[in-house]
Write an enzyme that holds these catalytic residues in place. Sequence first.
Site, short mmCIF file in Angstrom:
data_model
loop_
_atom_site.label_atom_id
_atom_site.label_comp_id
_atom_site.label_asym_id
_atom_site.label_seq_id
_atom_site.Cartn_x
_atom_site.Cartn_y
_atom_site.Cartn_z
N SER A 41 41.73 51.71 66.12
CA SER A 41 41.64 53.14 65.82
C SER A 41 40.56 53.88 66.60
O SER A 41 40.58 55.10 66.66
CB SER A 41 41.43 53.37 64.32
N LYS A 77 34.67 55.05 62.16
CA LYS A 77 35.38 56.29 62.52
C LYS A 77 34.37 57.33 63.00
O LYS A 77 33.17 57.19 62.85
CB LYS A 77 36.12 56.88 61.31
#
Length: 180
Positions: A41, A77
């Site tokens: 990700s 993230k």
Amino acid sequence: MNRERFLEWFWLIIKYSFVTGILALLLRGFLLIPVPVQGSSMEDTMAQGDMALMERLSSIKRFDVIVFNLPDGTYVKRVVGLPGESVSYKDDKLYIDGKEMDEPFLVENLHEDDESGPYTYDFDFEELMGVEKLGKDSYFVIGDNRRFSKDSRSFGAISEDEILGTIRFVYYPLPHMKFI
């Protein structure tokens, strides 16, 4: 005389080694903590198997890459929305409280993208989150590999209590070494 000098030198080395060991443990335990990167990700910023250093002392700022815990695991993230803000995407552009923001860290990803669809699918904060703005101590996070990221678009905002720290440096493997 030589024996006394040797013992002084020996104890000096022991003292320095002890102090150095304590400092290394403190640095490793509280300041620079190794974190493995799992998943895709955050590509091309970080890749599966990278090892990064996290620190816990800085306040969270927009576009910091953070590590946080949720019940189903630990995530890495990028912070795009800060407490009290509204986040939306339209035509691959980030808007914070209606103002367009640059995302320079995505330039390489967008350059390499060969898909015809948008890199970040459009969303409206109020539709997605059910509120107008992020709450106090809440952050909106998203992965740099937007099409393949499980992030705040799916699990919602994260609280400050869930944040473990900020990634500052990728140190392994050597070809991936860089400051974040």
